[in-house]
Design a protein around this motif. Structure first.
Motif, PDB file in Angstrom:
ATOM      1  N   LEU A  33       0.822  -1.211   0.000  1.00  0.00           N
ATOM      2  CA  LEU A  33       0.000   0.000   0.000  1.00  0.00           C
ATOM      3  C   LEU A  33       0.859   1.265   0.000  1.00  0.00           C
ATOM      4  N   ASP A  34       2.189   1.079  -0.048  1.00  0.00           N
ATOM      5  CA  ASP A  34       3.159   2.175  -0.110  1.00  0.00           C
ATOM      6  C   ASP A  34       3.077   3.099   1.109  1.00  0.00           C
ATOM      7  N   ARG A  35       2.812   2.506   2.284  1.00  0.00           N
ATOM      8  CA  ARG A  35       2.719   3.280   3.526  1.00  0.00           C
ATOM      9  C   ARG A  35       4.012   3.242   4.337  1.00  0.00           C
ATOM     10  N   VAL A  36       4.907   2.278   4.000  1.00  0.00           N
ATOM     11  CA  VAL A  36       6.151   2.115   4.762  1.00  0.00           C
ATOM     12  C   VAL A  36       7.322   1.868   3.816  1.00  0.00           C
ATOM     13  N   ASN A  37       8.510   2.128   4.348  1.00  0.00           N
ATOM     14  CA  ASN A  37       9.747   1.721   3.693  1.00  0.00           C
ATOM     15  C   ASN A  37      10.311   0.551   4.480  1.00  0.00           C
ATOM     16  N   ILE A  38      10.891  -0.403   3.785  1.00  0.00           N
ATOM     17  CA  ILE A  38      11.544  -1.520   4.462  1.00  0.00           C
ATOM     18  C   ILE A  38      12.945  -1.072   4.851  1.00  0.00           C
ATOM     19  N   VAL A  39      13.268  -1.212   6.128  1.00  0.00           N
ATOM     20  CA  VAL A  39      14.569  -0.803   6.645  1.00  0.00           C
ATOM     21  C   VAL A  39      15.496  -2.005   6.800  1.00  0.00           C
ATOM     22  N   ALA A  40      14.945  -3.129   7.244  1.00  0.00           N
ATOM     23  CA  ALA A  40      15.735  -4.359   7.414  1.00  0.00           C
ATOM     24  C   ALA A  40      14.826  -5.551   7.119  1.00  0.00           C
ATOM     25  N   GLU A  41      15.451  -6.674   6.771  1.00  0.00           N
ATOM     26  CA  GLU A  41      14.690  -7.858   6.382  1.00  0.00           C
ATOM     27  C   GLU A  41      15.197  -9.092   7.121  1.00  0.00           C
ATOM     28  N   TYR A  42      14.287 -10.064   7.267  1.00  0.00           N
ATOM     29  CA  TYR A  42      14.658 -11.387   7.748  1.00  0.00           C
ATOM     30  C   TYR A  42      15.243 -12.181   6.580  1.00  0.00           C
ATOM     31  N   GLU A  43      15.858 -13.300   6.886  1.00  0.00           N
ATOM     32  CA  GLU A  43      16.340 -14.205   5.843  1.00  0.00           C
ATOM     33  C   GLU A  43      15.176 -14.946   5.185  1.00  0.00           C
ATOM     34  N   HIS A  44      14.087 -15.107   5.894  1.00  0.00           N
ATOM     35  CA  HIS A  44      12.923 -15.855   5.423  1.00  0.00           C
ATOM     36  C   HIS A  44      12.185 -15.066   4.337  1.00  0.00           C
ATOM     37  N   ALA A  45      11.721 -15.747   3.321  1.00  0.00           N
ATOM     38  CA  ALA A  45      10.983 -15.103   2.236  1.00  0.00           C
ATOM     39  C   ALA A  45       9.625 -15.772   2.064  1.00  0.00           C
ATOM     40  N   VAL A  46       8.698 -15.022   1.488  1.00  0.00           N
ATOM     41  CA  VAL A  46       7.400 -15.559   1.095  1.00  0.00           C
ATOM     42  C   VAL A  46       7.301 -15.439  -0.418  1.00  0.00           C
ATOM     43  N   SER A  47       6.567 -16.359  -1.010  1.00  0.00           N
ATOM     44  CA  SER A  47       6.490 -16.378  -2.469  1.00  0.00           C
ATOM     45  C   SER A  47       5.077 -16.648  -2.933  1.00  0.00           C
ATOM     46  N   SER A  48       4.814 -16.139  -4.120  1.00  0.00           N
ATOM     47  CA  SER A  48       3.604 -16.494  -4.865  1.00  0.00           C
ATOM     48  C   SER A  48       4.107 -17.048  -6.194  1.00  0.00           C
ATOM     49  N   PRO A  49       3.252 -17.491  -7.069  1.00  0.00           N
ATOM     50  CA  PRO A  49       3.735 -18.016  -8.351  1.00  0.00           C
ATOM     51  C   PRO A  49       4.554 -16.999  -9.165  1.00  0.00           C
ATOM     52  N   SER A  50       4.276 -15.707  -8.972  1.00  0.00           N
ATOM     53  CA  SER A  50       4.965 -14.705  -9.796  1.00  0.00           C
ATOM     54  C   SER A  50       5.831 -13.725  -9.015  1.00  0.00           C
ATOM     55  N   PHE A  51       5.946 -13.921  -7.690  1.00  0.00           N
ATOM     56  CA  PHE A  51       6.636 -12.915  -6.882  1.00  0.00           C
ATOM     57  C   PHE A  51       7.258 -13.561  -5.655  1.00  0.00           C
ATOM     58  N   SER A  52       8.418 -13.057  -5.243  1.00  0.00           N
ATOM     59  CA  SER A  52       9.067 -13.519  -4.019  1.00  0.00           C
ATOM     60  C   SER A  52       9.600 -12.296  -3.275  1.00  0.00           C
TER      61      SER A  52
ATOM     62  N   ARG B 158      11.551 -11.123   0.641  1.00  0.00           N
ATOM     63  CA  ARG B 158      12.004 -11.386   2.013  1.00  0.00           C
ATOM     64  C   ARG B 158      11.125 -10.611   2.978  1.00  0.00           C
ATOM     65  N   LEU B 159      10.858 -11.220   4.132  1.00  0.00           N
ATOM     66  CA  LEU B 159       9.973 -10.585   5.112  1.00  0.00           C
ATOM     67  C   LEU B 159      10.676  -9.402   5.778  1.00  0.00           C
ATOM     68  N   PRO B 160       9.952  -8.275   5.914  1.00  0.00           N
ATOM     69  CA  PRO B 160      10.546  -7.122   6.587  1.00  0.00           C
ATOM     70  C   PRO B 160      10.687  -7.383   8.091  1.00  0.00           C
ATOM     71  N   SER B 161      11.837  -7.026   8.666  1.00  0.00           N
ATOM     72  CA  SER B 161      11.992  -7.115  10.124  1.00  0.00           C
ATOM     73  C   SER B 161      11.874  -5.734  10.765  1.00  0.00           C
ATOM     74  N   VAL B 162      12.158  -4.675   9.972  1.00  0.00           N
ATOM     75  CA  VAL B 162      11.976  -3.297  10.442  1.00  0.00           C
ATOM     76  C   VAL B 162      11.366  -2.502   9.299  1.00  0.00           C
ATOM     77  N   VAL B 163      10.272  -1.795   9.603  1.00  0.00           N
ATOM     78  CA  VAL B 163       9.661  -0.910   8.620  1.00  0.00           C
ATOM     79  C   VAL B 163       9.542   0.488   9.224  1.00  0.00           C
ATOM     80  N   CYS B 164       9.561   1.481   8.344  1.00  0.00           N
ATOM     81  CA  CYS B 164       9.462   2.879   8.769  1.00  0.00           C
ATOM     82  C   CYS B 164       8.278   3.512   8.047  1.00  0.00           C
ATOM     83  N   LEU B 165       7.397   4.141   8.803  1.00  0.00           N
ATOM     84  CA  LEU B 165       6.249   4.810   8.201  1.00  0.00           C
ATOM     85  C   LEU B 165       6.715   5.941   7.291  1.00  0.00           C
ATOM     86  N   LYS B 166       6.027   6.145   6.196  1.00  0.00           N
ATOM     87  CA  LYS B 166       6.369   7.241   5.281  1.00  0.00           C
ATOM     88  C   LYS B 166       5.807   8.568   5.779  1.00  0.00           C
TER      89      LYS B 166
END
Length: 185
Positions: free
Chosen positions: A41-60, A62-70
């Motif tokens: 929804l473009d409400r946050v910036n990803i600052v840091a990520e986990y090693e773990h990722a989530v995927s769909s058939p067309s997209f992958s 990494r899960l955000p571990s720290v996000v910052c509100l815009k």
């Protein structure tokens, strides 16, 4: 939404636009699902990520571990008067004997004597001290609070919240928590 902390849940620490946590106690965390939704929804910036990722058939991703509100969220100047916030102001400690067990709250000036249920008249008290004081005035019970009850600021509660860290703090969060700790050389 703030969630319970579990290392397996891979929550994201939520920072305000000034890179400070929205709250320290409870720590401002979102579920990984809410964090990803906010990214899309473009409400946050990803600052840091986990090693773990989530995927769909067309997209992958990494899960955000720290996000910052815009957009900056102006913190409330005066916290809500709640039982939890009274305990936090008093550092989860009975204001008569100092124990951390079996907490409730006490009206310093009893309600039967005109005492109001306000920040300036309510303190954390353990059940035994509360029963011992009963409906007596402090001078009659010979029981005075360790500190004068006052309305705290949000900053006061954040400072007290830092004394009670959650059971899990991910290493990627540490650069954004506890701003007043001494830096290692």
């Amino acid at each position: 939404m703030t969630i319970a902390v579990s290392p397996d849940a891979l929550p994201a620490l939520v920072l305000n636009a000034d890179y400070r946590p929205l709250s320290y106690y409870p720590l401002s965390l979102w579920s990984w699902q809410d964090a990803i939704k906010a990214v899309f929804l473009d409400r946050v910036n990803i600052v840091a990520e986990y090693e773990h990722a989530v995927s769909s058939p067309s997209f992958s991703m990494r899960l955000p571990s720290v996000v910052c509100l815009k957009s900056y969220v102006k913190p409330s100047r005066h916290p809500a008067f709640t039982r939890f916030n009274v305990f936090l102001r008093d550092r989860f400690q009975c204001q008569y004997c100092g124990t951390h067990e079996d907490l409730t709250f006490d009206h310093v000036i009893p309600r039967r004597c005109g005492g109001a249920t306000t920040w300036e008249n309510v303190v954390a008290a353990c059940s035994p001290c509360n029963l011992r004081k009963g409906g007596l005035m402090p001078r009659d019970a010979k029981m005075w609070p360790r500190q004068k009850p006052v309305q705290p600021t949000v900053h006061d509660l954040h400072n007290n919240g830092r004394l009670f860290p959650p059971n899990h703090l991910h290493e990627s969060w540490m650069d954004y928590l506890y701003w007043d700790v001494e830096l290692e050389p």
